[in-house]
Design an enzyme around this catalytic site. Structure first.
Site, PDB file in Angstrom:
ATOM      1  N   ASP A 454       0.863  -1.193   0.000  1.00 64.45           N
ATOM      2  CA  ASP A 454       0.000   0.000   0.000  1.00 64.45           C
ATOM      3  C   ASP A 454       0.887   1.226   0.000  1.00 64.45           C
ATOM      4  O   ASP A 454       2.060   1.135   0.352  1.00 64.45           O
ATOM      5  CB  ASP A 454      -0.813   0.031   1.309  1.00 64.45           C
ATOM      6  N   ASP A 779      -9.150  -5.874   1.991  1.00 67.42           N
ATOM      7  CA  ASP A 779      -7.861  -6.440   1.573  1.00 67.42           C
ATOM      8  C   ASP A 779      -7.760  -7.911   1.966  1.00 67.42           C
ATOM      9  O   ASP A 779      -6.797  -8.582   1.594  1.00 67.42           O
ATOM     10  CB  ASP A 779      -6.686  -5.686   2.245  1.00 67.42           C
TER      11      ASP A 779
END
Length: 1195
Positions: A454, A779
């Protein structure tokens, strides 16, 4: 629908019995089931249901005995009653495995199973007594020590299993501790007795009135009572990324696990814990796994489908069902394939096991054949039924030698080394901010070839800060000094930022001295508030002057507006609108701008284009988010139509444009450089816009100018990987991923697709090992799919943590690099241990094998082998597994999944050292007695006492292993094996400790003064088995000397007796003399045998009787005494005696001693195995015949 809800209800564990619940629900006007079925509806359906069942939200509130204004009373009894009726706001974690379950799991290891079987066989054989054959004197010590072998193997297995189980157990405990710590920290605002208070989430109950504000993660389900511009991100539950607008009259249902993205409001809590929507999903995930197990056992799949169907139940959007179902399957797939190392080790253990089995089988076959051929063919004896027990015992002894070879071949230290290494690493990784949830993840990380990370919070600090600004026609590249800004403009900036930011966003003093101030609330707004503090101004006084209630109208930020505006009434009654938002959007609405003197001047489209080129684009290319701050004045007469937003937020005056940076964490560029050096590709997957993403990637070093790389947006990525039918094709992904470095504006699904695509790819010869970082609930699938999933400890949601393998407690990318380092260290530690262990095993197996084949007995006894195996290997595994990692580990490429566990360098080391050790040991074995001028220990009968010769071999063997342990510290062909040895105190202490123990174990007892007295202690009968076993391992100089003396005494005795015979022949005449002569010759033989046997058994006990010397003197003094004493044991002998004797010796197969060196023992020790009567049949010698006491009593 109702039916579905009910089936769901049966499925979930409930607190308290069902009956109790209905009673309790009686106290309230609504039952748990009603509330639960209500929460499964959305939008108009839900409103309809509320009207049909309760009238309106207000009456639902009354039925739950709550108040919309004052909330619940703080009465503990009432709160407890609610918990009884509707459950606690607590999702019970999956039941932890008990210690015994963990032990059982640890026992499934192939290596351990092979060992257990060997141990049990060995134990069984040690207690085996041939039928009708009592233990013989000389065999007693060995028989009593025989069980040690099997017990020692079992002990080593137990050690390994307990250590493994204990590690798993403590790791689980650690993780649960962390979970509860996280849960305790989460608090929420509720109204109790009219006051807003913060309570721990777990204490919320049904009927509570909760204050909902922007940025909250809802901890329970509820119905909206009052809301302003409330928008919720329900993607955590539905996978829909669009925000859902919630209002009392359209869709009042708020669900746990969702995020408030905009606005604020109050909700009535209607479902908590396992009955809330996220609770239902959690329960399903847990129950799904349980079902899976049942399905495996009973082959029932019906329930499973039910579970999937119900899983979709709480999700009312089509796509949501799909996503959730996908996630469901994800949770049901069997545990990830074995980690790279586990796979390789299992394969290796099986190979070694097979090799050991073959070696041991060959050993046994050769021994048996040798014995059979020697006995029955060469010496031509026949197999007599009465001899069977003795032969069986020989075969059993050969089998034990075979098992010994097998035991040595199987590296039982291996599972222990792996476990210790992993456990040690996991413990140390905690300090490096890695909380490892699955042990093998730590080692898999060492082989990672790709990391998908990320951006926000992992590569960047998630601390927005203003770094550039454009004020009064001036572009400041750093924070300007307040004196450089026109005072009016400065005042305007302070008001615009203080008032037009959510009042929940604030800057708090740092937790620790010298730390950065804490940003609370929206990070972008915090960045702007920080800008004010940098300009030496404060926002708090402005907010005190104009509290939130005085704000006239607020247009909150949303993704469509991309701006936020607030209207305040000025003291003179006029209005002023402050606005802030994305610069390219807001500048289009500006018609003037504050110039150099602080006065407004015209701002034409041409000026705007120039500003975009000269100010905004340069800022964006540096990775800054540009925000424009503007205002507009309104007169009070007539009052504008505030609802006509398009008319209000236009014709603005631009005050300033600021560039906000989410700074890259200072340690990240170096960490990424280390990754690239280590052969790991880092890819950034972010939701940010592509310019900012590209700029940040460049700053981090993910992309370098001149490289061949791809940066693309999620839309473009999806377009390129799908065929005409919209299906994803692996070949298409293979064209993209090798060059892809930045994926911007991506959705969680894109992330999952990318990870799966890289893992399934076959473009490169090595299968890629992918690590993924994630923090959001959505996620989860990507984290589960990856080889190693990293969840964020601070920003991560519970679902992300549950799906992950490692939790980064500081949310920092550089901690991932530490994980790589530790992972490689684990791999190397195990390779070091393997190199060491295999050298020991190869040498020991060859020595045992050749020794057994050439000398009929293994030079290294089973107990000695196990001393080497258990003590040396266990400690060696501890020593080599605790080597600390070094930066040098990051300078090589990953090993890859298919590389062999034993590299060529290691193979070279193992073979080289093995050959060297074998040469030395065989030299000692075959010419050692000449070198040291000692008696040879070769060809001693089975189970004869320990010899000096073999002790030298054993000591040499052990010390060679000790020094090899130091060699094993390096596996990549480094020259200096001592490099950094003092950095590992465990290693040093273990090497020295093992050496010390070895010395103590083999020093002759006579040199240990403290043990001198003990030697004269109890008689044979009183000695314990343990002492016997110990004595068998000790080799005693004093005893050896004594034994030589004793043998000389025997010779003396023989001569005296012969002389006596001669004398008596002269004295007497006739047949009587002949009888006596024959009798005495038989007697001397028998006597020799008994005396030797007596001494042998006394030696076995390790006892030297003080009386023994006298008794021998007595023999000399009164020989006829002895002869007469034994005469009654001898049958009358006629002239056929001599033939009988020869028959007797043939029956007894007394082989001639092959040992010419050891003349001392030539007087026929082989007879000792064979107690017989003179009639040629086996007899059981009476107990009194074999200790020396027999002789003493006879005297």
């Amino acid at each position: 629908m109702g039916e579905m809800a009910n089936s769901a209800v049966e499925f979930y564990p409930k607190r308290g019995g069902g009956g109790a619940e209905t009673n309790h629900a009686g106290d309230f006007g609504v039952t748990l089931e009603e509330l639960r079925s209500l929460m499964e509806l959305r939008g108009p359906e839900a409103l309809q249901k509320i009207q049909d069942s309760f009238g309106d939200v207000e009456s639902l509130c009354q039925r739950l005995k709550s108040s919309t204004s004052d909330g619940l009373s703080d009465n503990p009894t009432d709160l407890e009653k609610r918990r009884q009726a509707f459950g606690q706001n607590f999702i019970p974690p999956k039941k932890a495995k008990t210690f015994l379950q963990l032990v059982w799991e640890a026992l499934q290891d192939v290596t351990l199973i092979i060992l257990e079987i060997a141990a049990i066989i060995s134990l069984g054989l040690s207690f085996y007594q041939p039928p009708g054959h009592e233990s013989e004197g000389e065999d007693e010590g060995e028989a009593e020590a025989g069980w040690i072998e099997g017990a020692a193997i079992l002990l080593s297995v137990i050690c390994v299993v307990l250590v493994t189980a204990f590690n798993d157990w403590s790791k689980e405990k650690q993780f649960r501790g962390l979970q509860s710590r996280i849960e305790l920290e989460q608090r929420f605002a509720v109204v109790r007795n009219g006051n807003v208070i913060q309570i721990p989430v777990a204490e919320m109950v049904v009927g509570d009135m909760a204050q909902v504000k922007y940025g909250d993660l809802l901890p329970a389900d509820g119905v909206l009572i009052q809301g302003n511009d409330l928008k919720i991100d329900e993607s955590a539950l539905t996978g829909e990324s669009d925000h859902v607008r919630k209002s009392v009259d359209k869709d009042p249902m708020l669900l746990s696990g969702t995020h408030v993205m905009e606005g604020s409001g109050r909700m009535l809590v209607t479902a908590v814990g396992v009955n809330s929507q996220s609770g239902i999903i959690f329960t399903l995930l847990g129950a799904g796994e349980g079902e899976e197990e049942k399905k495996e056992k009973k082959g029932r799949s019906k329930k499973q489908d039910g579970a999937v169907a119900m899983e979709m139940q709480p999700l009312k959007s089509a796509e949501g069902g799909e996503v959730e179902e996908r996630e469901k399957k994800k949770s049901n797939v069997p545990k990830k394939e074995k980690s790279v190392l586990q796979g390789k080790l299992t394969k290796l253990a099986v190979q070694i096991g097979k090799a050991g089995l073959v070696m041991s089988a060959i050993t046994v076959i050769i021994l048996v054949l040798y014995f059979v051929i020697e006995t029955f063919v060469v010496e031509g004896r026949s197999w007599l039924p009465e001899c069977t027990p003795i032969y069986v015992q020989y075969f059993v002894k050969f089998f034990i030698i075979g098992v010994t070879v097998l035991v040595v071949a199987v590296p039982e230290g291996l599972p222990l080394a792996v476990t210790i290494s992993l456990a040690y690493s996991v413990k140390k990784m905690m300090k490096d901010n890695n909380l490892v949830r699955h042990l093998d993840a730590c080692e898999t990380m060492g082989n990672a070839t790709a990391i998908c990370s990320d951006k926000t919070g992992t590569l960047t600090t998630n601390r927005m800060t203003v770094v550039q600004s454009y004020i009064n026609d001036q572009h400041f590249r750093e924070i300007p000094d307040p004196s450089q800004i026109n005072p009016n403009t400065l005042e305007m900036i302070v008001n615009a930022i203080s008032i037009n930011c959510a009042y929940t966003s604030k800057i708090m003093p740092p937790d620790m001295e010298g730390g950065l101030p804490k940003q609370v609330g929206n990070k972008t707004e915090c960045g702007l508030l920080g800008f004010l503090l940098d300009l030496k101004r404060d926002y708090a006084p402005v907010r005190e002057q104009i509290p939130e209630e005085k704000l006239y109208k607020v247009y909150t930020f949303n993704s469509v507006r991309k701006s936020m505006s607030t209207v305040v009434q000025m003291p003179d009654g006029s209005f002023r609108l402050y606005s802030k938002g994305a610069s390219e959007i807001l500048l289009k609405k500006c018609s003037s701008i504050l110039g150099a003197n602080g006065e407004a001047r015209n701002f034409k489209p041409r000026d705007r284009d120039e500003m975009v080129k000269k100010v905004i684009e340069p800022m964006a290319c540096e990775g800054l988010r540009t925000i424009c701050i503007a205002y507009r004045e309104f007169s009070c007469d007539p009052e504008p139509d505030w609802d006509n937003e398009a008319e209000i937020v236009t014709d603005l005056t631009c005050i300033s444009v600021v560039g906000i940076e989410d700074p890259v964490r200072p340690e990240v560029p170096e960490a990424i450089r280390q990754c690239q050096r280590a052969g790991i590709t880092v890819r950034m997957v972010t939701g940010d816009n592509i310019n900012t993403a590209r700029a940040i990637a460049t700053k981090c070093g993910i992309i370098q100018p001149g490289d061949d790389f791809l940066c693309m947006e999620g839309k473009e990525f999806n377009r390129r990987i799908r065929n005409e039918k919209g299906e994803i094709e692996q070949e298409r992904i293979d064209k993209i991923w090798p060059k892809l470095r930045v994926l911007a504006r991506s959705s969680p699904t894109d992330k999952h697709t990318l990870v799966k695509g890289i893992i399934d790819s076959t473009v490169l010869e090595q299968r890629q090992v992918v690590a993924v970082t994630g923090d959001g609930t959505n996620d989860g699938p990507a984290l589960k799919k990856a080889d190693v999933g990293f969840a964020m400890g601070i920003a991560g949601t519970d679902v992300a943590k549950e799906a992950s393998d490692i939790i980064l407690t500081d949310d920092n990318f550089s901690s991932i690099v530490k994980a790589v380092m530790w992972g490689r260290n684990v791999y190397d530690s195990i390779s070091k241990f393997l190199q060491f262990q295999l050298t020991v095993n190869v040498v020991a197996v060859i020595v045992a094998f050749t020794g057994a084949c050439i000398t009929q007995d293994s030079p290294l006894k089973a107990v000695q082998m196990l001393w080497v195996n258990l003590i040396m290997d266990t400690f060696a595994s501890l020593a080599l597994a605790t080597e600390p990692p070094t930066e040098a580990l990051l300078l090589r490429k990953p090993y890859g999944r298919n590389n062999p566990l034993i590299s060529l360098t290691m193979m070279k080391n193992i073979l080289g050292h093995g050959v060297y050790q074998l040469v030395i040991i065989f030299t000692l074995l075959f010419v050692g007695e000449k070198i040291f001028n000692i008696d040879s220990g070769r060809n001693a009968p089975l189970h004869s006492p320990p010899s000096e010769h073999y002790t030298i071999i054993f000591n040499t063997f052990v010390l060679m292993q000790l020094f090899n342990e130091i060699n094993a510290r390096k596996i990549h062909g480094e020259r200096n094996v001592f490099d950094g040895i003092f950095g590992n105190p465990i290693f040093c202490s273990i090497v020295l400790g093992t050496f010390g123990v070895q010395v103590i174990a083999t020093v002759p007892t006579s040199h240990l003064k403290c043990l001198k007295e003990a030697g004269h202690g109890p008689g044979m009968d009183e000695m314990t088995e343990d002492e016997l076993a110990e004595d068998e391992e000790e080799i005693d100089h004093a005893e050896r000397e004594l034994r030589r003396g004793q043998i000389l005494w025997f010779r003396g005795l023989n001569r005296i007796q012969t002389q006596m015979e001669v004398v008596s022949t002269f004295k007497r005449s006739g047949s009587f003399q002949g009888a006596v002569r024959r009798r005495s010759s038989v007697l001397s033989q028998l006597h020799d045998m008994r005396v030797v046997k007596a001494f042998r058994s006394s030696l076995y006990g390790g006892i030297e009787k003080p009386a023994s010397r006298n008794s021998i003197h007595n023999f000399m003094a009164h020989p006829e005494f002895l002869i007469n004493d034994f005469i009654h044991d001898i049958p009358l002998i006629d002239d056929t005696d001599i033939d009988d004797e020869s028959e007797w010796s043939r029956h007894n197969h007394l082989p001639a001693t092959p040992n010419r060196n050891n003349n001392a023992i030539e007087s026929g020790i082989y007879q000792l195995n064979l107690p017989t009567g003179l009639d040629g049949h086996w007899t059981t010698p009476s107990r009194k015949l074999y200790p020396l006491l027999a002789l003493e009593t006879s005297l």
